[in-house]
Design an enzyme around this catalytic site. Structure first.
Site, PDB file in Angstrom:
ATOM      1  N   TYR A 231     -42.105 -15.226  20.600  1.00  0.00           N
ATOM      2  CA  TYR A 231     -41.746 -14.589  21.860  1.00  0.00           C
ATOM      3  C   TYR A 231     -40.492 -13.724  21.738  1.00  0.00           C
ATOM      4  CZ  TYR A 231     -45.055 -17.625  24.360  1.00  0.00           C
ATOM      5  OH  TYR A 231     -46.186 -18.258  24.807  1.00  0.00           O
TER       6      TYR A 231
ATOM      7  N   ASP B 167     -50.458 -29.985  16.603  1.00  0.00           N
ATOM      8  CA  ASP B 167     -51.893 -30.151  16.803  1.00  0.00           C
ATOM      9  C   ASP B 167     -52.253 -31.620  17.018  1.00  0.00           C
ATOM     10  OD1 ASP B 167     -51.050 -30.492  14.188  1.00  0.00           O
ATOM     11  OD2 ASP B 167     -52.855 -29.690  13.279  1.00  0.00           O
TER      12      ASP B 167
ATOM     13  N   ASP C 142     -44.811 -23.791  25.476  1.00  0.00           N
ATOM     14  CA  ASP C 142     -45.609 -23.076  26.456  1.00  0.00           C
ATOM     15  C   ASP C 142     -47.028 -23.637  26.498  1.00  0.00           C
ATOM     16  OD1 ASP C 142     -46.487 -21.239  28.293  1.00  0.00           O
ATOM     17  OD2 ASP C 142     -46.310 -19.499  26.979  1.00  0.00           O
TER      18      ASP C 142
ATOM     19  N   ASP D 228     -48.784 -26.576  29.317  1.00  0.00           N
ATOM     20  CA  ASP D 228     -49.973 -26.217  30.088  1.00  0.00           C
ATOM     21  C   ASP D 228     -51.095 -27.229  29.858  1.00  0.00           C
ATOM     22  OD1 ASP D 228     -48.625 -23.994  30.979  1.00  0.00           O
ATOM     23  OD2 ASP D 228     -50.218 -22.584  30.478  1.00  0.00           O
TER      24      ASP D 228
END
Length: 350
Positions: free
Chosen positions: A138, A217, A241, A245
């Site tokens: 980012y 993961d 991020d 979510d």
């Protein structure tokens, strides 16, 4: 762990509620135009002396003015005590990333908690993500080299990783917790996540903290199978991020997750959800995440009692209604907001 801590941890800043703070309000696009005014109604119902000033940003501003983030909006955020932001559409990266930089935000605090009365996939979920907020992919270091080749440089620095780790260790003390879990992918991204992991563990050792760790993961699988394995999660930017979510799916959806982008002196507070164009303009959006973000803002400025009152009222409405369509009922944004304000005044909460 207390509800206040769970919603924001040690997010205090500002000047302790001295009645002279300026709060910038940026509704943005889509349902931001509905849920942010709802949160403003809640803030205005309080007996507090802060000054709420509205500025604009987002797709509609870009269409009108050629830029999604006008200079006066960014300048206002740079000098305000705190900012409440809704959501941006296609221009999101050109709005929220500069706004986070405007407050020198180095950590994104994202609680993910299941509430009584809400149909949650994993009702036992109670997590907080502490996400590095400036680096990784980012950082904006991408290039289109040819029609066939594009690159993105993943930036990691020891200084930013240590800054996050210092915050995490302070957060533990406020949360009365013993440790946190470092989530990374250092087994593949050895240089970047390797430096992140090393830096966080070094700071933790200086504070006498012994973190757990999980590959990102593996974390994604484990948190779905048993979210009680985790409590406070410290992670790089992209991982925070995506994984927060994912956690939203465990607790009932993005409409329930608030967040705080914290800098040393200022904060930017926003719901985790986006613009939801499919329901924008219908008055049916769930304001809970934005109002809970406003509670985190209040806590940051030192209005702790007001923050608790807002949070209790939101939780009461989530438990007993009224509820918006995303939670299986037919209440409007206005219905929910009015009930939250009413229950704040009567202190009617579980």
């Amino acid at each position: 762990m207390s509800d206040a801590t769970r919603a924001g941890g040690d997010v205090s800043g500002g000047n302790g509620g001295t009645d002279d703070e300026t709060i910038v309000v940026i509704p943005g696009d889509g349902i931001g135009q509905e849920v942010v005014p709802a949160a403003v109604e809640v803030l205005e119902s309080l007996d507090a002396g802060f000054d709420l000033v509205t500025y604009e940003a987002g797709d509609h501003v870009a269409a009108e003015r050629g830029t999604p983030l006008p200079a006066e909006t960014r300048a206002a955020v740079e000098t305000a005590d705190a900012t409440l932001f809704g959501a941006a559409g296609e221009s999101a990266a050109d709005v929220i990333l500069p706004l986070r930089r405007a407050v020198d935000s180095f950590v994104n605090v994202r609680p993910a908690r299941a509430y009584p009365g809400v149909d949650a996939l994993r009702p036992e979920t109670d997590l907080v993500f502490l996400r590095e907020n400036t680096e990784g992919v980012y950082a904006g270091l991408g290039r289109r080299l040819t029609d066939d080749v594009a690159t993105g440089t993943r930036l990691t620095t020891r200084s930013a990783s240590e800054r996050l780790a210092e915050f995490a260790c302070r957060y533990l003390a406020d949360a009365a917790a013993d440790s946190f879990t470092v989530v990374h992918k250092a087994n593949v991204m050895g240089e970047t996540d390797g430096l992140f992991r090393e830096s966080v563990f070094d700071v933790a050792a200086d504070h006498g903290v012994e973190p757990d760790e999980a590959l990102m993961d593996a974390f994604a699988t484990r948190v779905c199978l048993d979210p009680t394995q985790f409590d406070i999660v410290v992670c790089p930017n992209l991982a925070g991020d995506v994984l927060s979510d994912l956690a939203a799916g465990l607790v009932g959806g993005l409409g329930l997750l608030p967040s705080a982008n914290l800098g040393p002196e200022r904060g930017l507070f926003e719901p985790v959800h986006g613009t939801a164009p499919d329901i924008a303009g219908q008055g049916l959006s769930n304001p809970s995440a934005t109002i809970l973000s406003a509670a985190m803002l209040l806590e940051f400025l030192g209005y702790d009692e007001d923050a608790r009152a807002v949070r209790r009222a939101v939780e009461s409405v989530l438990e007993s209604g009224p509820r918006t369509p995303d939670l299986g009922s037919d209440a409007t944004t206005s219905d929910v907001t009015a009930t939250i304000i009413e229950r704040m005044s009567t202190d009617e909460a579980p």
